[in-house]
Design a protein around this motif. Structure first.
Motif, mmCIF file in Angstrom:
data_model
loop_
_atom_site.group_PDB
_atom_site.id
_atom_site.type_symbol
_atom_site.label_atom_id
_atom_site.label_comp_id
_atom_site.label_asym_id
_atom_site.label_seq_id
_atom_site.Cartn_x
_atom_site.Cartn_y
_atom_site.Cartn_z
ATOM 1 N N ARG A 1 0.785 -1.230 -0.002
ATOM 2 C CA ARG A 1 -0.125 -0.162 0.051
ATOM 3 C C ARG A 1 0.638 1.454 -0.097
ATOM 4 N NH1 ARG A 1 -2.618 0.243 5.980
ATOM 5 N NH2 ARG A 1 -0.587 0.622 7.198
ATOM 6 N N GLU A 2 2.150 0.929 0.312
ATOM 7 C CA GLU A 2 2.962 2.092 0.542
ATOM 8 C C GLU A 2 3.560 2.520 -1.075
ATOM 9 O OE1 GLU A 2 3.754 4.301 2.926
ATOM 10 O OE2 GLU A 2 2.539 3.037 4.440
ATOM 11 N N TRP A 3 3.494 1.701 -1.901
ATOM 12 C CA TRP A 3 3.830 1.761 -3.189
ATOM 13 C C TRP A 3 3.074 2.903 -3.871
ATOM 14 C CZ3 TRP A 3 6.477 -2.287 -6.905
ATOM 15 C CH2 TRP A 3 7.253 -2.950 -6.210
ATOM 16 N N SER A 4 3.896 3.570 -4.853
ATOM 17 C CA SER A 4 2.840 4.687 -5.836
ATOM 18 C C SER A 4 2.008 3.798 -6.591
ATOM 19 C CB SER A 4 3.902 5.489 -6.430
ATOM 20 O OG SER A 4 4.578 4.878 -7.342
ATOM 21 N N LEU A 5 1.163 4.583 -7.230
ATOM 22 C CA LEU A 5 0.101 3.959 -8.088
ATOM 23 C C LEU A 5 0.860 3.650 -9.459
ATOM 24 C CD1 LEU A 5 -2.907 6.536 -7.746
ATOM 25 C CD2 LEU A 5 -2.846 3.928 -7.024
ATOM 26 N N GLU A 6 2.121 4.315 -9.817
ATOM 27 C CA GLU A 6 2.717 4.020 -11.048
ATOM 28 C C GLU A 6 3.689 3.026 -10.829
ATOM 29 O OE1 GLU A 6 1.164 7.939 -10.918
ATOM 30 O OE2 GLU A 6 2.433 7.202 -9.433
ATOM 31 N N GLY A 7 4.227 2.756 -9.417
ATOM 32 C CA GLY A 7 4.700 1.533 -9.390
ATOM 33 C C GLY A 7 3.961 0.291 -9.338
ATOM 34 N N ARG A 8 2.872 0.229 -8.625
ATOM 35 C CA ARG A 8 1.942 -0.977 -8.733
ATOM 36 C C ARG A 8 1.484 -1.046 -10.220
ATOM 37 N NH1 ARG A 8 -2.408 1.651 -4.980
ATOM 38 N NH2 ARG A 8 -1.334 1.930 -3.154
ATOM 39 N N ALA A 9 1.360 0.174 -11.112
ATOM 40 C CA ALA A 9 1.070 -0.245 -12.447
ATOM 41 C C ALA A 9 2.367 -0.797 -13.370
ATOM 42 C CB ALA A 9 0.728 1.104 -13.064
ATOM 43 N N GLN A 10 3.442 -0.523 -12.890
ATOM 44 C CA GLN A 10 4.556 -1.073 -13.567
ATOM 45 C C GLN A 10 4.685 -2.642 -13.426
ATOM 46 O OE1 GLN A 10 8.332 0.775 -12.691
ATOM 47 N NE2 GLN A 10 9.410 -0.252 -14.099
ATOM 48 N N VAL A 11 4.463 -3.126 -12.222
ATOM 49 C CA VAL A 11 4.491 -4.363 -11.890
ATOM 50 C C VAL A 11 3.359 -5.156 -12.648
ATOM 51 C CG1 VAL A 11 4.201 -6.171 -10.071
ATOM 52 C CG2 VAL A 11 5.431 -4.257 -9.528
ATOM 53 N N ILE A 12 2.131 -4.780 -12.629
ATOM 54 C CA ILE A 12 0.900 -5.104 -13.364
ATOM 55 C C ILE A 12 1.148 -5.184 -14.879
ATOM 56 C CG2 ILE A 12 -1.623 -4.865 -14.048
ATOM 57 C CD1 ILE A 12 -1.963 -3.728 -11.064
ATOM 58 N N GLY A 13 2.028 -4.181 -15.482
ATOM 59 C CA GLY A 13 2.348 -4.417 -16.902
ATOM 60 C C GLY A 13 3.363 -5.291 -17.160
ATOM 61 N N ALA A 14 4.102 -5.709 -16.037
ATOM 62 C CA ALA A 14 5.128 -7.012 -16.138
ATOM 63 C C ALA A 14 4.391 -8.056 -16.047
ATOM 64 C CB ALA A 14 6.146 -6.627 -15.254
ATOM 65 N N ILE A 15 3.273 -8.375 -15.385
ATOM 66 C CA ILE A 15 2.354 -9.450 -15.290
ATOM 67 C C ILE A 15 1.715 -9.790 -16.711
ATOM 68 C CG2 ILE A 15 0.320 -10.404 -14.411
ATOM 69 C CD1 ILE A 15 1.008 -9.030 -11.548
ATOM 70 N N ALA A 16 1.351 -8.681 -17.242
ATOM 71 C CA ALA A 16 0.943 -8.859 -18.913
ATOM 72 C C ALA A 16 1.916 -9.491 -19.579
ATOM 73 C CB ALA A 16 0.422 -7.422 -19.317
ATOM 74 N N LYS A 17 3.140 -8.977 -19.671
ATOM 75 C CA LYS A 17 4.105 -9.608 -20.650
ATOM 76 C C LYS A 17 4.538 -11.005 -19.984
ATOM 77 C CE LYS A 17 8.743 -8.767 -22.164
ATOM 78 N NZ LYS A 17 9.312 -10.228 -22.066
ATOM 79 N N ALA A 18 4.456 -11.274 -19.119
ATOM 80 C CA ALA A 18 4.613 -12.724 -18.265
ATOM 81 C C ALA A 18 3.471 -13.837 -18.813
ATOM 82 C CB ALA A 18 4.725 -12.716 -16.888
ATOM 83 N N LEU A 19 2.440 -13.184 -18.907
ATOM 84 C CA LEU A 19 1.281 -13.936 -19.263
ATOM 85 C C LEU A 19 1.182 -14.303 -20.792
ATOM 86 C CD1 LEU A 19 -1.760 -12.115 -17.565
ATOM 87 C CD2 LEU A 19 -1.074 -14.622 -17.334
ATOM 88 N N ARG A 20 1.609 -13.393 -21.378
ATOM 89 C CA ARG A 20 2.051 -13.542 -23.120
ATOM 90 C C ARG A 20 3.279 -14.404 -23.417
ATOM 91 N NH1 ARG A 20 0.317 -7.583 -23.379
ATOM 92 N NH2 ARG A 20 -1.831 -7.786 -24.165
ATOM 93 N N ASP A 21 4.243 -14.462 -22.533
ATOM 94 C CA ASP A 21 5.502 -15.149 -22.898
ATOM 95 C C ASP A 21 5.324 -16.365 -22.315
ATOM 96 O OD1 ASP A 21 6.947 -12.719 -23.499
ATOM 97 O OD2 ASP A 21 7.893 -12.612 -21.583
ATOM 98 N N ASN A 22 4.405 -16.572 -21.404
ATOM 99 C CA ASN A 22 4.064 -18.123 -20.891
ATOM 100 C C ASN A 22 2.711 -18.543 -21.428
ATOM 101 O OD1 ASN A 22 6.151 -18.859 -18.738
ATOM 102 N ND2 ASN A 22 5.729 -16.789 -18.678
ATOM 103 N N LYS A 23 2.241 -18.002 -22.494
ATOM 104 C CA LYS A 23 0.889 -18.244 -22.956
ATOM 105 C C LYS A 23 0.612 -19.568 -23.434
ATOM 106 C CE LYS A 23 -0.592 -16.252 -26.717
ATOM 107 N NZ LYS A 23 -1.218 -15.225 -27.565
ATOM 108 N N GLU A 24 1.567 -20.216 -24.006
ATOM 109 C CA GLU A 24 1.440 -21.729 -24.611
ATOM 110 C C GLU A 24 1.457 -22.797 -23.469
ATOM 111 O OE1 GLU A 24 -0.015 -24.489 -27.278
ATOM 112 O OE2 GLU A 24 0.366 -22.203 -27.587
ATOM 113 N N GLU A 25 2.461 -22.639 -22.480
ATOM 114 C CA GLU A 25 2.615 -23.530 -21.492
ATOM 115 C C GLU A 25 0.996 -23.290 -20.508
ATOM 116 O OE1 GLU A 25 5.684 -24.885 -18.415
ATOM 117 O OE2 GLU A 25 5.648 -22.835 -18.644
ATOM 118 N N PHE A 26 0.687 -22.222 -20.221
ATOM 119 C CA PHE A 26 -0.351 -22.110 -19.402
ATOM 120 C C PHE A 26 -1.565 -22.587 -20.144
ATOM 121 C CE2 PHE A 26 -2.287 -18.813 -16.378
ATOM 122 C CZ PHE A 26 -3.190 -19.729 -15.674
ATOM 123 N N ALA A 27 -1.676 -22.340 -21.434
ATOM 124 C CA ALA A 27 -2.980 -22.627 -22.277
ATOM 125 C C ALA A 27 -2.961 -24.204 -22.108
ATOM 126 C CB ALA A 27 -3.002 -22.260 -23.710
#
Length: 458
Positions: free
Chosen positions: A42-68
């Motif tokens: 909760r101490e993280w800035s909104l922009e800092g949280r958004a950066q991590v969430i953006g990284a999660i988007a990339k990780a989902l795409r990078d691992n799409k076939e295995e997860f699917a």
């Protein structure tokens, strides 16, 4: 009492994996660790949280076939649908990362005297109880919004997709999310009740049946905790007198069999006005009858198995009861002689109140076609339901359809001249027995925040 969970491939009934249930001490510790992670997050800035969430988007795409492949193995989804689901989840992350800092920013208002500030403060640990039909999306839908808001998140996933829940936990952490902030609880229903009661848990969200929603809402209310509920539905799709029948038939078949017919916002009841009824029934039934069952891992397969044998058996019972009460079976309705949770594309007509095909949710590839005298009668039948999640209207006059949908269709979401599942920038949720609260479109980010008023006079 069971001490473990075994996941099974519904296409073959073969064992995938076994997971030990957590004991109560481990569950309590997990909640405490999630809360501790929240206090830092909760101490993280909104922009800092958004950066991590953006990284999660990339990780989902990078691992799409295995997860699917894992999701298809666990719940029988068509492999193309599994890939599409992960792409939707990545898009949700993209949208949240882009809009979250603005949606959750402080708002200032004039007050006398001084300045008023509205700040959206995270409230703590949010507990999600989620179903199996979208192993990635159901978890991501509430998790990403709450992480953006600054909350910690617990997930109790459906037992048959336990592997998918744990995969998502590891993916989030590998993408840079702090440890324990997203915690998967491998627990049973009795333990789940105790999680709701835990003082460190501040909100509960559930996707499931209306019966499950009543139980969870009552338990949460007993300890004065907010809930968001996305429950079942028997979504009605209206073919009005001026509808384009080519468009309607194509979209309605897609809407009925998408995700093997196991989606809360599948098109389920097809309410067709008299001028189109006979032709719609013929063309729709022909397409459904031509939809063949097949291996969900094969690209060309149109319809895979249901997620579990017990779910298939319940659907078969609902069809049989509807027929016994006067419905007519035009195609499907018979269990194939093959191992696995298979059920064919099925069409019922002569559907009337008192039959499961009219009153209840048929969670599988079964369509109920209902004749309406005219447009007004079609809308009456559509609203004659205890549910109100989604629905659809087919009309060549899209402005009139918009007016009917916005003013008179008693449901949370309406597709006009098409079939839509969910979009990151549009609110998702229902009314009546389909639940309450909204996700997506910025709404979900604020469901579990404290809209706190600050009165600054000097």
């Amino acid at each position: 009492m069971a001490t473990d969970i075994t996941t099974v491939n519904p296409a073959t009934n073969t064992k995938i994996a076994t997971y030990d249930l957590m004991d109560d001490t481990t569950v309590k510790l997990a909640i405490e660790e999630c809360h501790t992670a929240f206090l830092q997050w909760r101490e993280w800035s909104l922009e800092g949280r958004a950066q991590v969430i953006g990284a999660i988007a990339k990780a989902l795409r990078d691992n799409k076939e295995e997860f699917a492949q894992l999701m298809t193995k666990e719940v029988g989804k068509l492999i193309a649908d599994s890939r599409e689901e992960i792409e939707l989840c990545a898009a949700i992350c993209d949208y949240t990362a882009k809009t979250g800092p603005t949606e959750l920013a402080d708002e200032e208002r004039d007050i006398a005297p001084g300045k008023g500030v509205i700040t959206y403060a995270p409230i703590g640990v949010i507990y999600g109880i989620q179903p199996w039909n979208f192993p990635c999306y159901q978890a991501v839908r509430y998790t990403i919004a709450n992480l953006m808001a600054g909350n910690g998140v617990l997930l109790k996933h459906a037992a048959n997709c336990t592997g998918s829940g744990l995969y998502l936990r590891d993916l989030f952490q590998n993408a840079g999310l702090p440890e324990h902030l997203f915690t998967v609880l491998v627990i049973d229903h009795d333990q789940s009740d105790r999680v709701i009661e835990n003082d460190l848990v501040r909100g509960i969200t559930l996707t499931g049946s209306d019966d499950a929603g009543r139980i969870v809402a009552e338990k949460a209310a007993s300890v004065l905790k907010k809930t968001v509920l996305e429950l079942g539905s028997n979504d009605a799709y209206l073919v009005l007198e001026d509808a384009d029948l080519d468009v309607a038939v194509e979209a309605c078949v897609t809407g009925r069999i998408y995700n093997n017919g196991q989606t809360c916002v599948n098109a389920k009841r097809f309410i067709v006005t008299a001028p189109h009824y006979d032709e719609f029934v013929k063309r729709f039934t022909d397409k459904m009858e031509a939809t063949e069952l097949g291996d969900p891992t094969e690209e060309e397969t149109a319809l895979g198995p249901m997620a579990r044998d017990d779910l298939r058996d319940k659907l078969a019972e609902q069809v049989a009861e509807s027929v016994a009460k006067g419905a007519t079976l035009l195609c499907g309705g018979e269990l194939p002689e093959k191992t696995g949770a298979w059920y064919p594309a099925t069409v019922l007509v002569d559907v009337v109140p008192g039959q499961p095909a009219y009153d209840d949710e048929l969670f599988g590839p079964v369509a109920s076609i209902i004749r309406a005298e005219d447009d007004e009668d079609a809308l009456r039948i559509a609203n004659d339901s205890r549910y109100g999640l989604g629905g659809g209207v087919f009309s060549r006059d899209s402005e009139r359809a918009r007016t009917l949908a916005s003013k008179y269709f008693d449901t949370g979401m309406v597709s006009i001249n098409g079939y839509t599942i969910a979009l990151p920038n549009m609110p998702f949720g229902g009314v009546k027995n389909s639940g309450y609260g909204r996700e997506h479109g910025g709404f979900g980010m604020k469901e579990f925040t404290n809209a706190k008023s600050l009165f600054i006079t000097q």
